[in-house]
Design a protein around this motif. Structure first.
Motif, PDB file in Angstrom:
ATOM      1  N   PRO A 102      39.980  30.095  49.074  1.00  0.00           N
ATOM      2  CA  PRO A 102      39.065  29.640  48.003  1.00  0.00           C
ATOM      3  C   PRO A 102      37.609  29.642  48.477  1.00  0.00           C
ATOM      4  O   PRO A 102      37.339  29.698  49.672  1.00  0.00           O
ATOM      5  CB  PRO A 102      39.541  28.211  47.735  1.00  0.00           C
ATOM      6  CG  PRO A 102      40.138  27.773  49.022  1.00  0.00           C
ATOM      7  CD  PRO A 102      40.699  28.994  49.695  1.00  0.00           C
ATOM      8  N   ARG A 103      36.739  29.540  47.512  1.00  0.00           N
ATOM      9  CA  ARG A 103      35.320  29.467  47.867  1.00  0.00           C
ATOM     10  C   ARG A 103      35.017  28.213  48.654  1.00  0.00           C
ATOM     11  O   ARG A 103      33.997  28.128  49.340  1.00  0.00           O
ATOM     12  CB  ARG A 103      34.467  29.473  46.599  1.00  0.00           C
ATOM     13  CG  ARG A 103      34.056  30.855  46.145  1.00  0.00           C
ATOM     14  CD  ARG A 103      33.208  30.755  44.895  1.00  0.00           C
ATOM     15  NE  ARG A 103      31.909  30.176  45.191  1.00  0.00           N
ATOM     16  CZ  ARG A 103      30.807  30.885  45.347  1.00  0.00           C
ATOM     17  NH1 ARG A 103      30.857  32.198  45.224  1.00  0.00           N
ATOM     18  NH2 ARG A 103      29.658  30.305  45.599  1.00  0.00           N
ATOM     19  N   ALA A 104      35.884  27.241  48.493  1.00  0.00           N
ATOM     20  CA  ALA A 104      35.640  25.979  49.195  1.00  0.00           C
ATOM     21  C   ALA A 104      35.601  26.173  50.699  1.00  0.00           C
ATOM     22  O   ALA A 104      35.033  25.361  51.422  1.00  0.00           O
ATOM     23  CB  ALA A 104      36.716  24.963  48.825  1.00  0.00           C
ATOM     24  N   VAL A 105      36.210  27.254  51.196  1.00  0.00           N
ATOM     25  CA  VAL A 105      36.149  27.542  52.635  1.00  0.00           C
ATOM     26  C   VAL A 105      34.725  27.952  52.969  1.00  0.00           C
ATOM     27  O   VAL A 105      34.181  28.890  52.387  1.00  0.00           O
ATOM     28  CB  VAL A 105      37.139  28.681  52.990  1.00  0.00           C
ATOM     29  CG1 VAL A 105      36.913  29.129  54.416  1.00  0.00           C
ATOM     30  CG2 VAL A 105      38.561  28.197  52.796  1.00  0.00           C
ATOM     31  N   ASP A 162      35.923  34.687  46.903  1.00  0.00           N
ATOM     32  CA  ASP A 162      34.582  35.239  47.118  1.00  0.00           C
ATOM     33  C   ASP A 162      34.610  36.084  48.372  1.00  0.00           C
ATOM     34  O   ASP A 162      34.602  35.563  49.485  1.00  0.00           O
ATOM     35  CB  ASP A 162      33.567  34.100  47.276  1.00  0.00           C
ATOM     36  CG  ASP A 162      32.155  34.626  47.462  1.00  0.00           C
ATOM     37  OD1 ASP A 162      31.979  35.870  47.370  1.00  0.00           O
ATOM     38  OD2 ASP A 162      31.250  33.805  47.696  1.00  0.00           O
ATOM     39  N   LEU A 163      34.604  37.390  48.182  1.00  0.00           N
ATOM     40  CA  LEU A 163      34.686  38.280  49.339  1.00  0.00           C
ATOM     41  C   LEU A 163      33.442  38.189  50.211  1.00  0.00           C
ATOM     42  O   LEU A 163      33.465  38.520  51.386  1.00  0.00           O
ATOM     43  CB  LEU A 163      34.884  39.727  48.859  1.00  0.00           C
ATOM     44  CG  LEU A 163      35.613  40.654  49.825  1.00  0.00           C
ATOM     45  CD1 LEU A 163      36.995  40.118  50.176  1.00  0.00           C
ATOM     46  CD2 LEU A 163      35.732  42.056  49.241  1.00  0.00           C
ATOM     47  N   ALA A 192      36.979  38.453  44.270  1.00  0.00           N
ATOM     48  CA  ALA A 192      35.747  38.404  43.464  1.00  0.00           C
ATOM     49  C   ALA A 192      34.582  38.813  44.342  1.00  0.00           C
ATOM     50  O   ALA A 192      34.523  38.445  45.523  1.00  0.00           O
ATOM     51  CB  ALA A 192      35.520  36.983  42.937  1.00  0.00           C
ATOM     52  N   VAL A 193      33.679  39.568  43.771  1.00  0.00           N
ATOM     53  CA  VAL A 193      32.521  40.027  44.539  1.00  0.00           C
ATOM     54  C   VAL A 193      31.398  40.343  43.546  1.00  0.00           C
ATOM     55  O   VAL A 193      31.668  40.724  42.405  1.00  0.00           O
ATOM     56  CB  VAL A 193      32.902  41.268  45.386  1.00  0.00           C
ATOM     57  CG1 VAL A 193      33.149  42.499  44.516  1.00  0.00           C
ATOM     58  CG2 VAL A 193      31.842  41.577  46.432  1.00  0.00           C
ATOM     59  N   THR A 194      30.171  40.157  43.984  1.00  0.00           N
ATOM     60  CA  THR A 194      29.064  40.460  43.062  1.00  0.00           C
ATOM     61  C   THR A 194      28.964  41.975  42.849  1.00  0.00           C
ATOM     62  O   THR A 194      29.445  42.762  43.668  1.00  0.00           O
ATOM     63  CB  THR A 194      27.715  39.973  43.621  1.00  0.00           C
ATOM     64  OG1 THR A 194      27.481  40.630  44.865  1.00  0.00           O
ATOM     65  CG2 THR A 194      27.701  38.478  43.825  1.00  0.00           C
ATOM     66  N   ASP A 195      28.329  42.341  41.764  1.00  0.00           N
ATOM     67  CA  ASP A 195      28.160  43.772  41.458  1.00  0.00           C
ATOM     68  C   ASP A 195      27.443  44.482  42.601  1.00  0.00           C
ATOM     69  O   ASP A 195      27.817  45.582  42.994  1.00  0.00           O
ATOM     70  CB  ASP A 195      27.345  43.952  40.164  1.00  0.00           C
ATOM     71  CG  ASP A 195      28.141  43.511  38.944  1.00  0.00           C
ATOM     72  OD1 ASP A 195      29.376  43.735  38.942  1.00  0.00           O
ATOM     73  OD2 ASP A 195      27.543  42.954  38.018  1.00  0.00           O
ATOM     74  N   GLY A 196      26.392  43.825  43.120  1.00  0.00           N
ATOM     75  CA  GLY A 196      25.602  44.448  44.179  1.00  0.00           C
ATOM     76  C   GLY A 196      26.447  44.691  45.412  1.00  0.00           C
ATOM     77  O   GLY A 196      26.431  45.781  45.995  1.00  0.00           O
ATOM     78  N   ALA A 197      27.216  43.679  45.813  1.00  0.00           N
ATOM     79  CA  ALA A 197      28.052  43.814  47.006  1.00  0.00           C
ATOM     80  C   ALA A 197      29.141  44.851  46.771  1.00  0.00           C
ATOM     81  O   ALA A 197      29.508  45.599  47.689  1.00  0.00           O
ATOM     82  CB  ALA A 197      28.667  42.468  47.358  1.00  0.00           C
ATOM     83  N   TYR A 198      29.645  44.898  45.559  1.00  0.00           N
ATOM     84  CA  TYR A 198      30.680  45.885  45.253  1.00  0.00           C
ATOM     85  C   TYR A 198      30.121  47.299  45.417  1.00  0.00           C
ATOM     86  O   TYR A 198      30.763  48.167  46.001  1.00  0.00           O
ATOM     87  CB  TYR A 198      31.190  45.679  43.831  1.00  0.00           C
ATOM     88  CG  TYR A 198      32.288  46.647  43.439  1.00  0.00           C
ATOM     89  CD1 TYR A 198      33.617  46.400  43.783  1.00  0.00           C
ATOM     90  CD2 TYR A 198      31.993  47.815  42.744  1.00  0.00           C
ATOM     91  CE1 TYR A 198      34.624  47.295  43.439  1.00  0.00           C
ATOM     92  CE2 TYR A 198      32.990  48.716  42.406  1.00  0.00           C
ATOM     93  CZ  TYR A 198      34.309  48.451  42.748  1.00  0.00           C
ATOM     94  OH  TYR A 198      35.301  49.340  42.415  1.00  0.00           O
ATOM     95  N   ASN A 199      28.900  47.493  44.922  1.00  0.00           N
ATOM     96  CA  ASN A 199      28.315  48.831  45.001  1.00  0.00           C
ATOM     97  C   ASN A 199      27.994  49.230  46.436  1.00  0.00           C
ATOM     98  O   ASN A 199      27.952  50.418  46.755  1.00  0.00           O
ATOM     99  CB  ASN A 199      27.037  48.904  44.147  1.00  0.00           C
ATOM    100  CG  ASN A 199      27.364  48.775  42.672  1.00  0.00           C
ATOM    101  OD1 ASN A 199      28.469  49.142  42.239  1.00  0.00           O
ATOM    102  ND2 ASN A 199      26.427  48.236  41.890  1.00  0.00           N
ATOM    103  N   ARG A 200      27.766  48.244  47.288  1.00  0.00           N
ATOM    104  CA  ARG A 200      27.460  48.558  48.690  1.00  0.00           C
ATOM    105  C   ARG A 200      28.736  48.711  49.543  1.00  0.00           C
ATOM    106  O   ARG A 200      28.653  49.089  50.708  1.00  0.00           O
ATOM    107  CB  ARG A 200      26.599  47.446  49.282  1.00  0.00           C
ATOM    108  CG  ARG A 200      25.146  47.443  48.820  1.00  0.00           C
ATOM    109  CD  ARG A 200      24.298  46.667  49.805  1.00  0.00           C
ATOM    110  NE  ARG A 200      24.891  45.379  50.127  1.00  0.00           N
ATOM    111  CZ  ARG A 200      24.750  44.285  49.390  1.00  0.00           C
ATOM    112  NH1 ARG A 200      24.013  44.326  48.293  1.00  0.00           N
ATOM    113  NH2 ARG A 200      25.316  43.158  49.731  1.00  0.00           N
ATOM    114  N   MET A 201      29.811  48.364  48.946  1.00  0.00           N
ATOM    115  CA  MET A 201      31.064  48.366  49.702  1.00  0.00           C
ATOM    116  C   MET A 201      31.371  49.780  50.226  1.00  0.00           C
ATOM    117  O   MET A 201      31.059  50.773  49.567  1.00  0.00           O
ATOM    118  CB  MET A 201      32.175  47.894  48.756  1.00  0.00           C
ATOM    119  CG  MET A 201      33.407  47.370  49.412  1.00  0.00           C
ATOM    120  SD  MET A 201      34.508  46.761  48.113  1.00  0.00           S
ATOM    121  CE  MET A 201      34.020  45.072  48.022  1.00  0.00           C
TER     122      MET A 201
END
Lengths: 290, 1022
Positions: free
Chosen positions: B114-117, B335-336, B366-375
């Motif tokens: 989880p994001r809580a980590v 949150d990747l 889950a990942v932001t659009d920006g991070a996805y595009n940089r993947m």
């Protein structure tokens, strides 16, 4: 006497300048000399060729009103004593003169009505103008408002754009209207506040509303006098308390120059208002000068 | 809560908000699914990649379906990406999927992060614990050793060193590949250039980016406290989950604008050239830095070692173990970005297909659009499904917020009690209760009907009608609109739920709601004036009432429920009169459809009244309108002053202009100095004037029936007109009075004609004291030539007369203007004639008055120049006058100029006829001198006094006398020469002697004149 017609170039300021200059000569001044002095700019670039007409017509009006007389033997022009004294005083002689001039125009107008059965064009036109609703004022441009109204009434006192401009000149100078020229507001607003204030010296300090207004109409009959209203074109009703007068009263009340109070017993009440819900005014009081 | 009244009632508390509302799902612990699901709003997801085989499924259900649908496929991994911008609810989707994964499905093992980590160590621990049979003790020890006992600064330093090693030794040059575009080729070559050249001796690189990292300036920029590197390092230590940067490095991480870099590279031309390249286009250098960081970071934090466990080895071990058990590994990452720059091992697993010895992976992240595009493309191409989250949960804010309002009312404890446990948990969806129906021990809230009638409700699937209290629809919309242009669900939860409800709790309890800060918490757009609204709802607490009427009432009456709950005054339920204001009992859908009109330009004014800034365009329009309306009624023409052009316009403009209208808080220049200022505040009476002026400008009347745009609600047309008229009259009166006081009305004209008269006098022109026509003549006259001392005065006077047309001033300040051309018609000559007289009688005092009164700057300058010239010229000019007259006196010898001239003419002619006139070539000059004397008028004998005034007043006479003196000199010289010739020839002596006697007789009188001019007593003898 006609103002807007045969003396179209006359103006209150023209009459004022003539009278004020003449007031400096106890025994009067030759008309030729007077003309020469007052038209000092005529031959210069800054002056106007119309100066002769302005002088002639204004002098004609001043003479017609009896403010300027003439000594037939010596061909001298002389100012009436009352005006000479007033114009020689220190301070703002224009506002003093303006009030007296309006009163004189009105009185001579009624005299003319009595004698000839016809009011001077200016008196009639001012009475008509004051009936206009300040909330819906007339356009400055003849064709954009006044012309259709005048044509619709078959009103002859103001028959063309030249006379309409002349009426504006007289109404503004005599304190019976305000002018606006900004954006879409290019209008002449009927507003008697200045004219009323000019007459306050002759009005009761505290009187029932109907009587106070009657006194005001005695000074300036264009403000709803029945004799003058009767001369306006038929076809619509004319208010004994014209809307231009209403606005003037309200403005003077807001300026704390007048107090418009309700009646204790419902007598002498005059409805005064620009909207559909006028106030019932029972007494009018003059407050001390600001 | 007081008895059975809804007054001050609250169905939530700060505690219940704190325990149930988590805008950042990272703050919601992994075992809090009940709270999460209780307020979860189904998301609309766009399925942008991957085949869709199931009909009728959408949103989170579809994500779950595609994830589980691939279970059993042993040939390939399944990657499902949930993308979207920050804060839109991506993690909520993943969380929902996790909450609905059957925990006891024997086909797979679930690893949930989880994001809580928050920290790297926690993340690793989570992974290690979740991976069956994978060990991990050694890896954790290594990471502990790398991170736990050092400070962030040291780690940062270590990172930079590792980055240098990566740049020098690890990263390889790229070679061209098939299908490479020209742009890609350029980028590749630039990257290779930045890496530097391979040193043949060592095999490492030289003159590359690594060498630049040695520069103190570069290192300082890279490691600065506010830099991205420091933020990254700190994030591994801090309890922060915000790692959603789209870029690792930014241009600010390089010293692109700092001095000293080029100086430090002096003597290293290759590096200097490289730096120039970077300075011009830093993007590739930043990308290369990020590339080196990705290599450096795992080493620096202990994830990589020469030998031993790595994340990759752990994953592989776990997958082998699961494969043996016949199970698959389901990975759920909220949150990747949590993996930040240590995601390489994870991505390697994504890219490693299953086989006989490795279990398949089913991954949802889950990942932001920006991070996805940089993947990395090797990962991106393996993503089987991509879902994009829009902002649809906020399409209906009432639905979204309503669920949270209900959650808060029910409370965490009850929510967790209500959620089915075990097998039932994943499939159940209708377990959540509606507090409005169950608040009172399972029965509806006692205020339900009153509350719904007052505040309204929203129908929510699975819950029914949920009350919006303390919002109503209007207030909720205003609260959401107050947020950014495109608020995220997180924004709405933070502000509209957490903050607003906590404050509402306190202030409703105190009976002070809506408190002042609600002006900042809700959008406060108004469409009518404050005073107009309050006039309809008189209140002893007008500010609080106003806030309630605007926010909850949308500037109309409030329902009784709101008035009661907020402890407001009863009269807010209905307006005092019915001037267009709605009452709660009069819904406006019964009204006639409105006539389409232009948008009211008054809205910014109403906002300004509520302390917003007035847009500059509105300020300009209003100031211009007020200026022109006021100017239109100045009536300075009644004082014969013209202000529409020329000097009058200039003087008026200095005194009164657009800057004279000072609108409170508005930008723009303000009048200063002697200019008039009219302060216009946000008070209702001033606002009424402004909106009346704006209306009048656009319409030219005050008739609402003929409106181009909506008449301002709550105002009477006659009242607005009266306010405007009265204020314009007042302003016009002030301006008129000040203008006349400053200029003195016709005073500029008086000064102009007075100065002109003095200049004409200074030029030796003679005219009558009251001769206005002479003064106004455009041609400049001139008398006899001036004396030497007077020449400067004469020159200035000449310049004045050719520069300044007094007639212009007269036309602008002392004339009646009318007619088509607007030109001056009649002059009032009284004051002007008096001015000419006064200026001529008292020149010096008059000039001083022009300067001191400072009416017209042009005239002031001339007066100063003229007066200075006069004062400078006076002493010598007086001497010259004395000299001229002394000579005249001596030459006249007591006779008048005319008689001297006559006698001289007689003697001269005799001599000339006799041929003894001498000098023989001076006869013409002699004749002119004789003519001048014969035509000269005798000196009047008036004593001129001394100083400037006398010189000016008698300049014409002085110049004539000077001419006479010269003429006498010519005659005297001729007589002396002629006498000598006569004596030589012995003729006419008797006559010459007689002439001499006649001249002597006038000497005494002339001496007296000279003495008077010089200031001496007439009877002084010499």
């Amino acid at each position: 006497m006609e103002y807007l017609g045969s003396n179209a170039a006359a103006s209150p300021q023209g009459v004022f300048v003539i009278c004020r200059y003449l007031s400096g000569f106890d025994k009067g001044l030759n008309e030729g000399e007077l003309r020469l002095e007052l038209q000092a700019l005529r031959t210069l670039a800054t002056g106007s060729d119309d100066a002769a007409a302005v002088f002639t017509d204004s002098l004609s009006v001043a003479s017609g009103l009896g403010i300027v007389g003439s000594d037939s033997k010596q061909r001298l022009r002389v100012v009436e004593d009352v005006f000479r004294e007033g114009l020689r005083a220190e301070g703002d002689t224009w506002s003093w003169f303006r009030g007296r001039l309006l009163h004189r125009i009105a009185q001579r107008g009624l005299d003319q009505l009595e004698a000839d059965g016809k009011l001077p064009d200016l008196v009639l036109a001012l009475a008509w103008l004051l009936q206009m609703d300040p909330l819906n004022p007339l356009a400055l441009d003849w064709g954009a408002g006044p012309e259709p109204v005048v044509r619709g009434l078959n009103f002859e006192a103001v028959a063309n754009s030249t006379q309409w401009r002349g009426l504006q000149r007289w109404a503004l100078a005599l304190g019976l209207a305000r002018r606006a020229d900004v954006g879409n507001a290019k209008v002449l607003v009927a507003d008697a506040s200045t004219a009323i204030e000019d007459q306050i010296w002759a009005l009761p300090a505290d009187a029932p509303a109907d009587r106070w207004l009657e006194e005001l109409r005695r000074q300036v009959p264009m403000l709803g006098s029945r004799r003058i209203l009767a001369q306006l074109p038929s076809g619509r009703s004319w208010d004994a308390v014209p809307l231009g007068l209403v606005l003037g009263l309200h403005k003077l009340e807001k300026a704390k120059r007048l107090a418009l109070e309700p009646s204790d017993d419902g007598s002498h009440v005059v409805p005064i208002g620009l909207s559909t819900n006028p106030r019932q005014v029972g007494r009018i009081l003059v407050r001390s000068e600001r | 809560m007081t008895g059975q009244s809804m007054s001050r009632f609250r169905c939530w508390s700060a505690e219940s908000i704190a325990s149930t509302v988590f805008s950042d799902i990272g703050a919601l612990s992994g075992d809090a699914d009940a709270v999460f699901l209780a307020a979860h709003t189904p998301m609309a997801l766009e399925h942008v990649k991957g085949e869709q085989l199931s009909d009728g499924l959408a949103g989170e259900q579809l994500v779950l379906d595609v994830l589980l649908g691939s279970v059993g496929d042993l040939e390939r991994n399944t990657l499902v990406a949930i993308t979207g911008s920050s804060g839109v609810g991506k993690s909520h989707v993943v969380r929902w999927v996790h909450a609905h994964l059957p925990e006891d499905d024997p086909r797979y093992r679930v690893m949930y992060v989880p994001r809580a980590v928050q920290t790297l160590r926690e993340l690793l621990r989570r992974i290690i614990d979740a991976l069956p049979g994978a060990g991990g003790t050694e890896l954790m020890s290594r990471v502990d050793e790398a991170i736990a006992n050092i400070r962030p600064g040291e780690l940062q330093d270590r990172l930079v060193n590792e980055m240098k090693v990566a740049l020098d030794w690890t990263l390889e040059e790229r070679v061209s590949v098939d299908g490479e575009s020209a742009e890609q080729a350029v980028a590749r070559e630039e990257r290779n250039t930045l890496l530097g050249a391979v040193d043949e001796l060592t095999g490492g690189r030289v003159d590359g980016l690594a060498d630049l990292l040695d520069l103190p300036q570069v290192k300082e920029s890279l490691m600065r406290p506010e830099g991205r590197l420091n933020a990254l390092v700190t994030s591994y230590f801090d309890q922060s989950s915000n790692r959603e940067h789209d870029d690792i490095f930014s241009p600010e991480d390089l010293p692109l604008r700092k001095r000293g870099v080029r100086q430090a590279l002096a003597g290293q031309p290759d590096l200097a050239e490289l730096w120039n390249l970077i300075a011009q286009q830093p993007e590739m250098a930043l990308e290369l830095l990020e590339e080196s960081l990705r290599v450096a970071l795992p080493k620096a934090i202990g994830l990589r070692a020469a030998s031993g466990e790595t994340l990759e080895s752990l994953f592989l071990a776990s997958r082998r173990a699961l494969r043996e058990e016949g199970k698959e590994l389901v990975l759920v990452f909220e949150d990747l970005a949590q993996f930040g720059l240590v995601d390489a091992d994870l991505y390697n697993q994504f890219a490693t297909p299953p086989g006989d010895d490795l279990a398949p992976l089913r991954v949802v992240f889950a990942v932001t659009d920006g991070a996805y595009n940089r993947m990395d493309r090797t990962v991106q191409t393996r993503v089987a499904h991509r879902f994009k989250v829009g902002d649809s949960v906020l399409a209906d804010p009432a639905q979204f917020v309503g669920r949270y309002l209900n959650l808060i009312r029910v409370g965490r404890e009850e929510v967790e009690r209500l959620r089915p446990q075990g097998t039932d948990a994943s499939g159940a969806s209708d377990w959540m209760t509606n507090a409005c129906e169950t608040l009172e021990e399972g029965r509806p809230c006692r205020f339900r009907d009153e509350c719904f009638a007052g505040f309204g409700s929203v129908t929510i699937d699975g819950l029914g009608d949920v009350g919006l209290y303390p919002y109503n629809h209007e207030a909720l919309e205003r609260a959401v609109r107050k947020l950014d242009k495109d608020p995220t669900p997180r924004d709405v939860l933070d502000e509209c739920v957490s903050t607003n409800l906590k404050e509402a709790d306190v202030h409703i309890g105190n009976g002070t709601y809506p408190h002042e800060r609600t002006r900042d918490q809700f959008q406060f757009q108004t469409r009518m004036g404050k005073d107009a609204l309050l006039a309809q709802f008189p209140s002893s607490d007008p500010e609080r009432s106003y806030r309630a009427l605007v926010i909850w009432g949308n500037e109309a009456a409030l329902p009784r429920g709101i008035v009661t709950a907020f402890n407001l005054e009863e009269n807010l339920v209905a307006p005092r009169s019915s001037t267009g204001l709605k009452t709660w009992a009069e819904p406006d859908d019964t009204a006639a459809p409105p006539v389409p009109k232009q948008e009211s330009p008054l809205l910014p004014l109403f906002q300004w009244q509520n302390d917003d800034e007035l847009p500059e365009a509105d300020v300009v329009t209003l100031r211009d309108t007020l200026l022109r309306l006021t100017t239109d009624r100045l009536r300075l023409e009644d004082s014969l002053v013209h202000v529409y052009s020329g000097h009058g316009k200039q003087l008026l403009g200095e005194l009164f202009n657009v800057t004279s209208f000072v609108l409170e808080g508005a930008r723009g220049r303000q009048a200063g100095g002697e200019s008039l200022r009219f302060e216009i505040s946000r008070r209702p009476e001033d606002v009424r004037v402004l909106l009346a002026a704006r209306w009048f400008r656009d319409h030219g009347h005050f008739d609402p029936e003929r409106a181009k745009w909506e008449w301002p609600e709550g105002y009477e047309s006659d009242q607005l007109m009266l306010e405007l008229e009265s204020r314009l009259d007042h302003w016009a009166g002030v301006v008129r009075e000040k203008f006349l006081e400053t200029t003195g009305g016709s005073r500029p004209a008086q000064f102009a004609v007075g100065l002109t008269a003095l200049c004409l006098s200074a030029r030796g022109v003679d005219f009558k004291a009251r001769d206005l026509a002479e003064v106004l003549k455009p041609t400049v006259g001139q008398g006899p030539s001036p004396s030497e001392a007077w020449q400067a005065v004469d020159e200035i006077a000449g310049r004045f007369l050719s520069s300044i047309a007094a007639a212009d001033y007269v036309a602008e300040f002392a004339a009646v203007r009318q007619g088509e051309t607007g030109k001056a018609q009649l002059v009032d000559p009284g004051d002007l004639n008096r001015a000419i007289s006064v200026f001529r009688a008292e020149p010096e005092a008059s000039l001083t008055r022009v300067i001191q009164m400072s009416v017209d700057p042009v005239l002031v300058n001339w007066a100063q120049e003229f007066l200075s010239a006069l004062e400078a010229a006076a002493p010598n000019a007086v001497e010259e006058v004395q000299r001229d007259f002394a000579m005249t006196v001596e030459a006249l010898e007591g006779q008048t100029p005319a008689s001297v001239g006559h006698k001289a003419d007689e003697v001269g002619r005799l001599a000339n006829n006799a041929g003894v006139f001498r000098p023989s070539d001076a006869w013409v000059e002699f004749s002119k001198a004789v003519d001048l004397l014969e035509a000269a008028s005798p000196w009047t004998g008036e004593p001129p006094g001394t100083g400037v005034d006398a010189l000016l007043r008698h300049q014409s006479d002085i110049r004539q006398m000077r001419q006479q003196a010269r003429a006498l000199s010519v005659i005297q010289r001729a007589m002396v020469e002629t006498r000598k010739e006569c004596e030589r020839a012995n003729v006419m002596t008797g006559n010459v002697a007689s002439l001499k006697e006649a001249v002597k007789e006038q000497a005494a009188e002339s001496r007296r004149l000279v003495r008077e001019l010089a200031g001496g007593e007439p009877n002084d003898s010499n």
